[in-house]
Design a protein around this motif. Sequence first.
Motif, mmCIF file in Angstrom:
data_model
loop_
_atom_site.group_PDB
_atom_site.id
_atom_site.type_symbol
_atom_site.label_atom_id
_atom_site.label_comp_id
_atom_site.label_asym_id
_atom_site.label_seq_id
_atom_site.Cartn_x
_atom_site.Cartn_y
_atom_site.Cartn_z
ATOM 1 N N PHE A 29 48.348 -17.507 -12.099
ATOM 2 C CA PHE A 29 47.751 -18.750 -12.560
ATOM 3 C C PHE A 29 46.289 -18.838 -12.190
ATOM 4 O O PHE A 29 45.820 -18.163 -11.282
ATOM 5 C CB PHE A 29 48.510 -19.962 -11.997
ATOM 6 C CG PHE A 29 48.470 -20.061 -10.487
ATOM 7 C CD1 PHE A 29 47.549 -20.871 -9.861
ATOM 8 C CD2 PHE A 29 49.363 -19.352 -9.709
ATOM 9 C CE1 PHE A 29 47.509 -20.968 -8.470
ATOM 10 C CE2 PHE A 29 49.337 -19.436 -8.322
ATOM 11 C CZ PHE A 29 48.403 -20.253 -7.703
ATOM 12 N N ASP A 30 45.583 -19.685 -12.938
ATOM 13 C CA ASP A 30 44.182 -19.981 -12.659
ATOM 14 C C ASP A 30 44.104 -21.318 -11.953
ATOM 15 O O ASP A 30 44.803 -22.273 -12.330
ATOM 16 C CB ASP A 30 43.376 -20.057 -13.960
ATOM 17 C CG ASP A 30 43.280 -18.712 -14.661
ATOM 18 O OD1 ASP A 30 43.333 -17.673 -13.977
ATOM 19 O OD2 ASP A 30 43.141 -18.712 -15.899
ATOM 20 N N VAL A 31 43.268 -21.397 -10.915
ATOM 21 C CA VAL A 31 43.026 -22.647 -10.201
ATOM 22 C C VAL A 31 41.916 -23.385 -10.946
ATOM 23 O O VAL A 31 40.820 -22.868 -11.111
ATOM 24 C CB VAL A 31 42.626 -22.383 -8.730
ATOM 25 C CG1 VAL A 31 42.366 -23.692 -8.004
ATOM 26 C CG2 VAL A 31 43.704 -21.564 -8.020
ATOM 27 N N LEU A 32 42.234 -24.601 -11.422
ATOM 28 C CA LEU A 32 41.299 -25.350 -12.253
ATOM 29 C C LEU A 32 40.498 -26.404 -11.499
ATOM 30 O O LEU A 32 39.437 -26.821 -11.961
ATOM 31 C CB LEU A 32 42.063 -26.032 -13.399
ATOM 32 C CG LEU A 32 42.873 -25.108 -14.304
ATOM 33 C CD1 LEU A 32 43.610 -25.925 -15.350
ATOM 34 C CD2 LEU A 32 42.002 -24.057 -14.948
ATOM 35 N N THR A 33 41.026 -26.885 -10.359
ATOM 36 C CA THR A 33 40.351 -27.959 -9.632
ATOM 37 C C THR A 33 40.318 -27.681 -8.136
ATOM 38 O O THR A 33 41.132 -26.917 -7.621
ATOM 39 C CB THR A 33 41.056 -29.323 -9.838
ATOM 40 O OG1 THR A 33 42.321 -29.291 -9.164
ATOM 41 C CG2 THR A 33 41.258 -29.643 -11.307
ATOM 42 N N ALA A 34 39.402 -28.350 -7.461
ATOM 43 C CA ALA A 34 39.332 -28.256 -6.000
ATOM 44 C C ALA A 34 40.528 -28.955 -5.355
ATOM 45 O O ALA A 34 40.832 -28.720 -4.190
ATOM 46 C CB ALA A 34 38.024 -28.871 -5.503
ATOM 47 N N ASP A 40 41.192 -21.676 -4.475
ATOM 48 C CA ASP A 40 39.916 -22.340 -4.730
ATOM 49 C C ASP A 40 39.647 -22.340 -6.223
ATOM 50 O O ASP A 40 40.039 -21.408 -6.943
ATOM 51 C CB ASP A 40 38.780 -21.599 -4.016
ATOM 52 C CG ASP A 40 38.905 -21.666 -2.502
ATOM 53 O OD1 ASP A 40 39.295 -22.735 -1.983
ATOM 54 O OD2 ASP A 40 38.635 -20.639 -1.845
ATOM 55 N N LYS A 41 38.957 -23.368 -6.684
ATOM 56 C CA LYS A 41 38.630 -23.495 -8.102
ATOM 57 C C LYS A 41 38.012 -22.195 -8.609
ATOM 58 O O LYS A 41 37.129 -21.621 -7.979
ATOM 59 C CB LYS A 41 37.667 -24.669 -8.304
ATOM 60 C CG LYS A 41 37.351 -24.925 -9.756
ATOM 61 C CD LYS A 41 36.466 -26.141 -9.924
ATOM 62 C CE LYS A 41 36.155 -26.356 -11.395
ATOM 63 N NZ LYS A 41 35.327 -27.531 -11.611
ATOM 64 N N GLY A 42 38.504 -21.715 -9.749
ATOM 65 C CA GLY A 42 37.991 -20.498 -10.358
ATOM 66 C C GLY A 42 38.763 -19.239 -10.008
ATOM 67 O O GLY A 42 38.575 -18.202 -10.640
ATOM 68 N N GLY A 64 47.130 -30.885 -13.987
ATOM 69 C CA GLY A 64 45.880 -30.262 -14.412
ATOM 70 C C GLY A 64 45.164 -29.501 -13.309
ATOM 71 O O GLY A 64 44.004 -29.127 -13.469
ATOM 72 N N GLU A 65 45.860 -29.227 -12.202
ATOM 73 C CA GLU A 65 45.243 -28.514 -11.080
ATOM 74 C C GLU A 65 45.224 -26.998 -11.289
ATOM 75 O O GLU A 65 44.330 -26.309 -10.816
ATOM 76 C CB GLU A 65 45.998 -28.838 -9.786
ATOM 77 C CG GLU A 65 45.944 -30.304 -9.425
ATOM 78 C CD GLU A 65 46.938 -30.701 -8.357
ATOM 79 O OE1 GLU A 65 46.765 -31.787 -7.794
ATOM 80 O OE2 GLU A 65 47.897 -29.956 -8.073
ATOM 81 N N ILE A 66 46.259 -26.487 -11.975
ATOM 82 C CA ILE A 66 46.361 -25.057 -12.245
ATOM 83 C C ILE A 66 46.782 -24.860 -13.695
ATOM 84 O O ILE A 66 47.284 -25.776 -14.344
ATOM 85 C CB ILE A 66 47.368 -24.338 -11.311
ATOM 86 C CG1 ILE A 66 48.806 -24.805 -11.592
ATOM 87 C CG2 ILE A 66 46.983 -24.509 -9.850
ATOM 88 C CD1 ILE A 66 49.883 -23.980 -10.887
#
Length: 88
Positions: A29-34, A40-42, A64-66
């Motif tokens: 998965f991708d981390v979308l938010t802090a 960590d985001k990104g 919407g976090e990941i």
Amino acid sequence: MGADADFIGGHDILALERFMDETRHMIIFDVLTAESPVGDKGERLRLFLSDKGYEKALASEKRGEIKIRKHAAIIEGHILADRKKRRH
């Protein structure tokens, strides 16, 4: 994007977590938010999870976090990739 574009953090493909009795899922998965509870985001991460951990990941995605990019079932340490649904 450089060579790091393909880097996946989190659990290594042969991590001990993969072989634990309660492990049933692998996600990338991708981390979308802090605010994400993991990473960590990104970042792009791989985790091996129990059913409860997977439920938490789905809830995090819903908030919407990941963004889950890939899922596979884990049975006795074996990775069984999800099949794409065929259109008839």
